[in-house]
Design a protein around this motif. Structure first.
Motif, mmCIF file in Angstrom:
data_model
loop_
_atom_site.group_PDB
_atom_site.id
_atom_site.type_symbol
_atom_site.label_atom_id
_atom_site.label_comp_id
_atom_site.label_asym_id
_atom_site.label_seq_id
_atom_site.Cartn_x
_atom_site.Cartn_y
_atom_site.Cartn_z
ATOM 1 N N ASN A 286 5.305 -15.117 2.199
ATOM 2 C CA ASN A 286 3.999 -14.515 2.460
ATOM 3 C C ASN A 286 3.966 -13.046 2.045
ATOM 4 N N ARG B 234 3.200 -9.411 0.973
ATOM 5 C CA ARG B 234 2.150 -8.418 1.181
ATOM 6 C C ARG B 234 2.649 -7.114 0.582
ATOM 7 N N SER C 9 1.527 -4.111 0.835
ATOM 8 C CA SER C 9 1.545 -3.006 1.805
ATOM 9 C C SER C 9 2.773 -3.079 2.705
ATOM 10 N N LYS C 10 3.204 -4.297 3.040
ATOM 11 C CA LYS C 10 4.382 -4.463 3.886
ATOM 12 C C LYS C 10 5.646 -4.070 3.121
ATOM 13 N N ASP D 284 0.736 -11.496 10.052
ATOM 14 C CA ASP D 284 -0.457 -11.074 9.308
ATOM 15 C C ASP D 284 -1.412 -12.259 9.222
ATOM 16 N N ARG E 188 -3.571 -16.246 4.246
ATOM 17 C CA ARG E 188 -4.425 -16.287 3.072
ATOM 18 C C ARG E 188 -4.704 -17.728 2.677
ATOM 19 N N PHE F 213 5.136 -12.143 7.230
ATOM 20 C CA PHE F 213 5.804 -11.527 6.086
ATOM 21 C C PHE F 213 7.295 -11.417 6.393
#
Length: 219
Positions: free
Chosen positions: A47, A49, A51-52, A124, A127, A201
């Motif tokens: 997963n 991300r 930003s993560k 999170d 999606r 994540f």
């Protein structure tokens, strides 16, 4: 006198001219990283991300370097076989470069890195396109957590809703998503409205290589 492994030519005959310079540059950067850092980890995402992952980079920014994507080019840099590997055992790392994965070069202690990534799990919103890890159902009745103004949006997403004295009500039991099935775009939006975080994540370390021990699997 035998030719050094570090003198091997880079074969990128199948790449287009406009991208060749970039890819040759990446090969050079990777080989410089092998020379500079004592440890290499192969990692893959669950997963992903962006930003993560920025947070991960910040954690190790003083003593590490990350490479992600372009698996074939990374494999060329490290060597795809024992005959063309850049350093002893690196061709085994190349064999693990499949799917959404990357390389971490670091001066950090091996056990410290492994422990950090084992504990790194960040929930999170799911999606569209991922497999639902659980079934989410809503009972018929009021949805008091929502402002009345979002009722048209919920109805547009397929929820059987109506306004009763300014409060959104489900007119019948409604299943948002089903465990084991792919989450649809509308379902992902509803889950976000409900603040249900079904995605986690996580960075999984697949293997470790060092100049002294060679490659080791990470359990």
């Amino acid at each position: 006198m035998p030719r050094s492994k570090r003198d091997k030519d880079v074969s990128l005959t199948k790449v287009k001219k406009k991208t060749r310079e970039t890819k040759v540059g990446l090969v050079q950067q990777l080989r410089e990283a092998v020379d500079e850092y004592p440890h290499v980890f192969v990692y893959e995402f669950e997963n992903m991300r962006a930003s993560k992952f920025v947070q991960v980079r910040q954690k190790f920014k003083m003593n590490s370097r990350f490479f992600f994507g372009k698996n074939n080019v990374m494999a060329i840099a490290l060597g795809k076989s024992q005959n063309d590997e850049y350093a002893n055992g690196l061709h085994k790392i190349s064999q693990l470069l499949k799917g959404q994965c990357g390389l971490m070069f670091t001066h950090s202690d091996k056990d410290e890195v492994i422990e950090y990534f084992r504990e790194l799990k960040d929930a999170d919103f799911a999606r569209a396109g991922i497999i639902a890890p659980q079934t989410i159902e809503l009972e018929e009745g009021p949805l008091e957590q929502f402002a009345f103004s979002v009722e048209p949006q919920l109805r547009k997403l397929g929820m059987p809703t109506s306004l009763v004295k300014g409060v959104i009500h489900l007119t019948q039991k409604f299943r948002v998503c089903t465990e084991g099935q792919v989450i649809k775009p509308e379902e992902a939006k509803i889950l976000k409205f409900l603040e249900e975080k079904l995605s986690v994540f996580h960075v999984n370390l697949k293997a470790y290589w060092s100049k002294t021990t060679g490659i080791k699997d990470i359990a």
